[in-house]
Design a protein around this motif. Structure first.
Motif, PDB file in Angstrom:
ATOM      1  N   VAL A   3       0.854  -1.193   0.000  1.00 46.71           N
ATOM      2  CA  VAL A   3       0.000   0.000   0.000  1.00 46.71           C
ATOM      3  C   VAL A   3       0.886   1.237   0.000  1.00 46.71           C
ATOM      4  O   VAL A   3       1.837   1.340   0.795  1.00 46.71           O
ATOM      5  CB  VAL A   3      -0.936   0.003   1.221  1.00 46.71           C
ATOM      6  CG1 VAL A   3      -1.777   1.284   1.238  1.00 46.71           C
ATOM      7  CG2 VAL A   3      -1.833  -1.231   1.211  1.00 46.71           C
ATOM      8  N   LEU A   4       0.564   2.190  -0.889  1.00 48.64           N
ATOM      9  CA  LEU A   4       1.321   3.433  -0.992  1.00 48.64           C
ATOM     10  C   LEU A   4       0.412   4.608  -0.617  1.00 48.64           C
ATOM     11  O   LEU A   4      -0.744   4.675  -1.054  1.00 48.64           O
ATOM     12  CB  LEU A   4       1.853   3.624  -2.422  1.00 48.64           C
ATOM     13  CG  LEU A   4       2.752   2.504  -2.975  1.00 48.64           C
ATOM     14  CD1 LEU A   4       3.171   2.820  -4.407  1.00 48.64           C
ATOM     15  CD2 LEU A   4       3.977   2.300  -2.096  1.00 48.64           C
ATOM     16  N   THR A   5       0.946   5.535   0.169  1.00 50.98           N
ATOM     17  CA  THR A   5       0.173   6.700   0.592  1.00 50.98           C
ATOM     18  C   THR A   5       1.100   7.876   0.835  1.00 50.98           C
ATOM     19  O   THR A   5       2.300   7.675   1.106  1.00 50.98           O
ATOM     20  CB  THR A   5      -0.625   6.387   1.878  1.00 50.98           C
ATOM     21  OG1 THR A   5      -1.424   7.525   2.229  1.00 50.98           O
ATOM     22  CG2 THR A   5       0.299   6.058   3.037  1.00 50.98           C
ATOM     23  N   THR A   6       0.553   9.083   0.747  1.00 50.03           N
ATOM     24  CA  THR A   6       1.299  10.287   1.134  1.00 50.03           C
ATOM     25  C   THR A   6       0.854  10.771   2.519  1.00 50.03           C
ATOM     26  O   THR A   6       1.313  11.814   2.992  1.00 50.03           O
ATOM     27  CB  THR A   6       1.080  11.416   0.114  1.00 50.03           C
ATOM     28  OG1 THR A   6      -0.319  11.755   0.087  1.00 50.03           O
ATOM     29  CG2 THR A   6       1.537  11.006  -1.275  1.00 50.03           C
ATOM     30  N   GLY A   7      -0.066  10.027   3.167  1.00 51.51           N
ATOM     31  CA  GLY A   7      -0.538  10.408   4.508  1.00 51.51           C
ATOM     32  C   GLY A   7      -1.459  11.597   4.491  1.00 51.51           C
ATOM     33  O   GLY A   7      -1.501  12.364   5.465  1.00 51.51           O
ATOM     34  N   MET A   8      -2.241  11.763   3.430  1.00 49.40           N
ATOM     35  CA  MET A   8      -3.104  12.939   3.316  1.00 49.40           C
ATOM     36  C   MET A   8      -4.076  13.043   4.489  1.00 49.40           C
ATOM     37  O   MET A   8      -4.346  14.148   4.990  1.00 49.40           O
ATOM     38  CB  MET A   8      -3.870  12.872   1.993  1.00 49.40           C
ATOM     39  CG  MET A   8      -4.764  14.081   1.720  1.00 49.40           C
ATOM     40  SD  MET A   8      -5.634  13.906   0.140  1.00 49.40           S
ATOM     41  CE  MET A   8      -4.250  13.935  -1.013  1.00 49.40           C
ATOM     42  N   ALA A  25      -3.086   7.160  13.612  1.00 49.38           N
ATOM     43  CA  ALA A  25      -2.003   6.347  13.063  1.00 49.38           C
ATOM     44  C   ALA A  25      -2.109   4.893  13.528  1.00 49.38           C
ATOM     45  O   ALA A  25      -1.938   3.954  12.738  1.00 49.38           O
ATOM     46  CB  ALA A  25      -0.643   6.930  13.451  1.00 49.38           C
ATOM     47  N   VAL A  26      -2.406   4.697  14.833  1.00 47.14           N
ATOM     48  CA  VAL A  26      -2.449   3.329  15.376  1.00 47.14           C
ATOM     49  C   VAL A  26      -3.587   2.514  14.749  1.00 47.14           C
ATOM     50  O   VAL A  26      -3.360   1.396  14.276  1.00 47.14           O
ATOM     51  CB  VAL A  26      -2.542   3.352  16.907  1.00 47.14           C
ATOM     52  CG1 VAL A  26      -2.791   1.934  17.441  1.00 47.14           C
ATOM     53  CG2 VAL A  26      -1.275   3.929  17.508  1.00 47.14           C
ATOM     54  N   PRO A  27      -4.830   3.032  14.751  1.00 46.61           N
ATOM     55  CA  PRO A  27      -5.898   2.228  14.127  1.00 46.61           C
ATOM     56  C   PRO A  27      -5.688   2.036  12.620  1.00 46.61           C
ATOM     57  O   PRO A  27      -6.079   1.011  12.066  1.00 46.61           O
ATOM     58  CB  PRO A  27      -7.179   3.022  14.419  1.00 46.61           C
ATOM     59  CG  PRO A  27      -6.718   4.388  14.785  1.00 46.61           C
ATOM     60  CD  PRO A  27      -5.370   4.242  15.393  1.00 46.61           C
ATOM     61  N   TYR A  28      -5.069   3.017  11.949  1.00 49.22           N
ATOM     62  CA  TYR A  28      -4.782   2.892  10.513  1.00 49.22           C
ATOM     63  C   TYR A  28      -3.855   1.705  10.262  1.00 49.22           C
ATOM     64  O   TYR A  28      -4.131   0.837   9.410  1.00 49.22           O
ATOM     65  CB  TYR A  28      -4.153   4.192  10.014  1.00 49.22           C
ATOM     66  CG  TYR A  28      -3.719   4.157   8.565  1.00 49.22           C
ATOM     67  CD1 TYR A  28      -4.645   4.232   7.538  1.00 49.22           C
ATOM     68  CD2 TYR A  28      -2.367   4.063   8.236  1.00 49.22           C
ATOM     69  CE1 TYR A  28      -4.240   4.207   6.202  1.00 49.22           C
ATOM     70  CE2 TYR A  28      -1.951   4.038   6.918  1.00 49.22           C
ATOM     71  CZ  TYR A  28      -2.893   4.103   5.899  1.00 49.22           C
ATOM     72  OH  TYR A  28      -2.489   4.069   4.585  1.00 49.22           O
ATOM     73  N   VAL A  29      -2.777   1.621  11.034  1.00 54.83           N
ATOM     74  CA  VAL A  29      -1.829   0.518  10.865  1.00 54.83           C
ATOM     75  C   VAL A  29      -2.489  -0.800  11.255  1.00 54.83           C
ATOM     76  O   VAL A  29      -2.278  -1.836  10.608  1.00 54.83           O
ATOM     77  CB  VAL A  29      -0.565   0.775  11.706  1.00 54.83           C
ATOM     78  CG1 VAL A  29       0.323  -0.472  11.737  1.00 54.83           C
ATOM     79  CG2 VAL A  29       0.201   1.965  11.160  1.00 54.83           C
ATOM     80  N   LEU A  80       3.749  -1.101   3.870  1.00 56.12           N
ATOM     81  CA  LEU A  80       3.214   0.246   3.676  1.00 56.12           C
ATOM     82  C   LEU A  80       4.350   1.132   3.181  1.00 56.12           C
ATOM     83  O   LEU A  80       5.399   1.237   3.824  1.00 56.12           O
ATOM     84  CB  LEU A  80       2.634   0.797   4.978  1.00 56.12           C
ATOM     85  CG  LEU A  80       2.163   2.255   4.955  1.00 56.12           C
ATOM     86  CD1 LEU A  80       0.991   2.428   3.982  1.00 56.12           C
ATOM     87  CD2 LEU A  80       1.767   2.723   6.361  1.00 56.12           C
ATOM     88  N   GLY A  81       4.134   1.764   2.036  1.00 59.57           N
ATOM     89  CA  GLY A  81       5.098   2.717   1.508  1.00 59.57           C
ATOM     90  C   GLY A  81       4.587   4.131   1.719  1.00 59.57           C
ATOM     91  O   GLY A  81       3.456   4.456   1.324  1.00 59.57           O
ATOM     92  N   THR A 106       5.870  -3.782   7.957  1.00 59.37           N
ATOM     93  CA  THR A 106       7.047  -3.163   7.348  1.00 59.37           C
ATOM     94  C   THR A 106       6.660  -1.806   6.757  1.00 59.37           C
ATOM     95  O   THR A 106       5.728  -1.712   5.945  1.00 59.37           O
ATOM     96  CB  THR A 106       7.636  -4.062   6.251  1.00 59.37           C
ATOM     97  OG1 THR A 106       8.013  -5.308   6.828  1.00 59.37           O
ATOM     98  CG2 THR A 106       8.840  -3.409   5.603  1.00 59.37           C
ATOM     99  N   LEU A 107       7.401  -0.757   7.170  1.00 62.23           N
ATOM    100  CA  LEU A 107       7.156   0.601   6.700  1.00 62.23           C
ATOM    101  C   LEU A 107       8.342   1.037   5.851  1.00 62.23           C
ATOM    102  O   LEU A 107       9.490   0.996   6.300  1.00 62.23           O
ATOM    103  CB  LEU A 107       6.963   1.548   7.889  1.00 62.23           C
ATOM    104  CG  LEU A 107       6.717   3.019   7.567  1.00 62.23           C
ATOM    105  CD1 LEU A 107       5.442   3.201   6.758  1.00 62.23           C
ATOM    106  CD2 LEU A 107       6.666   3.839   8.849  1.00 62.23           C
ATOM    107  N   LEU A 108       8.038   1.420   4.582  1.00 59.27           N
ATOM    108  CA  LEU A 108       9.073   1.855   3.654  1.00 59.27           C
ATOM    109  C   LEU A 108       8.924   3.342   3.371  1.00 59.27           C
ATOM    110  O   LEU A 108       7.814   3.835   3.129  1.00 59.27           O
ATOM    111  CB  LEU A 108       8.974   1.079   2.335  1.00 59.27           C
ATOM    112  CG  LEU A 108       9.108  -0.449   2.421  1.00 59.27           C
ATOM    113  CD1 LEU A 108       8.857  -1.076   1.061  1.00 59.27           C
ATOM    114  CD2 LEU A 108      10.478  -0.832   2.950  1.00 59.27           C
TER     115      LEU A 108
END
Length: 489
Positions: free
Chosen positions: A49-54, A61-65, A76-77, A101-103
């Motif tokens: 999954v790729l995101t810019t964190g809009m 952040a915790v529930p999203y992950v 997650l990229g 894994t966070l990239l």
């Protein structure tokens, strides 16, 4: 297998950097770009999954992950420099805590570049699978030519597991394991015992569609079983067991084995009618039934021998039989005779009978043999009806005919003028006026030449039988080195 997350992260052109522990073994099945706070309804699992964190905040952040990890994504990229200059620490902590894994995706790298890179890796994997499947199918086909046992053995090697071919009652016909060495016998014994455990499931499979298969998972292996056959209840069962679930390419390979075993199991049905018809002929019953070609038929006599059998292959319209002299006779429907003649002619001369009924095949074979005798002289394909068109010359033995002609015409060999005049005289059936006009000479000149030829030959040229002999001899010599009776001669 799809590319792993570690393979994707290591591509130098992407410049990805892992901020949490790398789950190197996780496969990346696709790339999904989403700015939704909860993208999981649109995911299947296995995505990067790729995101810019809009829509990312320190509070969500915790529930999203947690949602991403629960969905089974590969990683997650996070693209920096668009919405966030750096990855928020709350997101890094949440990913570390939940094993995701966070990239970090550098600002110059567009998300589409990551998608294309993964697509290329997936395409390479699919191509590799297709290549492997093709090679396995070729090896299985080669093994199948030696029987079901070698095919089962080859399949076990291709899958690195075990394979059982069982009869409809569950009795083992063939068993094979990929294992080699001292433990092979014990593994084979275990697999044979495993067959007894499969019987109830095979009975259930027999009641389902012929194309159905069942998948069973045990503590030692994963098993896939499928019925063999295309009509009625399965004629056999194929069961394969592997340590891991079969990937896509392995299912393709198993499908090829099932198809080959089905062909082997059904092939006796295709010859049953022929054997029944043969029994009827031996009992004196009239030939007929689906095994015999519909009348009228032709019989072909083919000089090509075994090469003709190879050329005809399994064409069930043709009934070939080797002849004692090395030729092959073929019974073929009259409508297909021309095509089969052309095919057989590639291997040598062919003779064909006239169209015949099934009750007169002996006479048809006699005609085909006569046609083949003439066809051998010209390396041709001849029908029995062509023989009259070949005339007397077409059935003469070339060596004997040339010897006869040279002996008969020897007294005239030194005088080409006499040979030419005699040829015109015989062609005109003894009509001197007609022959003289054909040669462009006076009739008295021709008469003088013919009288001289008669004296040298010691023959009466007014005798039709003498002229017939001379016509034959002159026609044979006119053929030169070509086959006698060649069209135009």
């Amino acid at each position: 297998m799809p590319p792993t997350l570690a393979e994707v992260a290591s591509l130098p052109q992407l410049g990805l950097r892992a901020l949490t522990e790398m789950r190197a073994d996780l496969p990346v099945r696709w790339v999904a770009v989403s700015e939704l706070e909860d993208p999981t309804p649109f995911l299947e699992g296995g995505e990067l999954v790729l995101t810019t964190g809009m829509r990312l905040t320190p509070g969500n952040a915790v529930p999203y992950v947690a949602r991403l990890a629960g969905r089974g994504v590969s990683g997650l990229g996070f693209g920096v420099g668009v919405i966030h200059q750096v990855i928020p620490p709350e997101l890094v902590d949440a990913a570390r805590d939940q094993g995701l894994t966070l990239l970090e995706v550098p600002r110059p790298v567009p998300f589409i570049a990551i998608g294309k890179a993964v697509s290329r890796l997936l395409a390479a994997e699919w191509y590799e699978d297709d290549t492997r499947a093709f090679q396995a199918q070729r090896e299985l086909t080669r093994a199948a030519l030696r029987g079901p046992g070698p095919l089962v053995t080859r399949l076990a090697r291709e899958l690195d597991g075990w394979v059982l071919l069982l009869d409809p009652s569950g009795e083992v016909r063939h068993a094979a394991v990929a294992a080699e060495g001292p433990g092979r016998a014990a593994e084979l014994a275990r697999v044979r015992r495993r067959a007894a455990e499969l019987v109830p499931d095979l009975a259930r499979l027999a009641q389902e569609s012929r194309t159905a298969s069942i998948t069973l998972s045990g503590k030692d292996d994963h098993v896939v079983a499928q019925g063999i056959g295309v009509s009625g209840h399965p004629r056999a069962f194929l069961a394969v067991g592997t340590a891991e679930r079969l990937p896509r390419v392995a299912h393709t390979i198993v499908g090829s084995a099932v198809a080959l075993l089905t062909l082997q199991s059904e092939s006796p049905r295709t010859t049953r009618d022929l054997r029944s018809a043969l029994a009827g002929v031996l009992l004196g019953l009239p030939p007929g039934g689906p095994a015999f070609p519909a009348a009228p038929v032709r019989v072909l006599a083919c000089a090509g021998g075994a090469a003709v059998l190879d050329a005809l292959g399994d064409d069930d319209r043709c009934l070939p039989v080797p002849l004692p002299d090395g030729a092959v006779a073929v019974i073929v429907p009259a409508g297909a005779a021309e095509r089969v003649m052309a095919l057989a002619h590639e291997s040598g001369p062919v003779g064909a009978s006239e169209p015949s009924g099934l009750d007169d095949l002996g006479q048809a074979l006699h005609q085909a043999r006569q046609a083949l005798a003439a066809a051998r002289r010209h390396r041709a394909a001849l029908r029995y009806s062509d023989l009259p068109g070949q005339g007397l010359l077409g059935i003469l033995d070339p060596a004997l005919a040339r010897g006869f002609a040279e002996t008969l015409l020897a007294p005239l060999a030194a005088d080409e003028t006499l040979i030419t005049s005699l040829r015109a005289y015989v062609a005109a059936n003894g009509q001197g006026e007609t022959a003289a006009r054909a040669l462009g000479v006076h009739r008295h000149t021709l008469r003088s030449r013919i009288q001289k030829a008669a004296r040298l030959l010691g023959r009466d040229l007014d005798d039709p039988a003498v002229r017939a002999e001379l016509w034959t001899a002159l026609a044979v010599t006119a053929s030169g080195t070509e086959p006698i009776g060649h069209p135009g001669h």
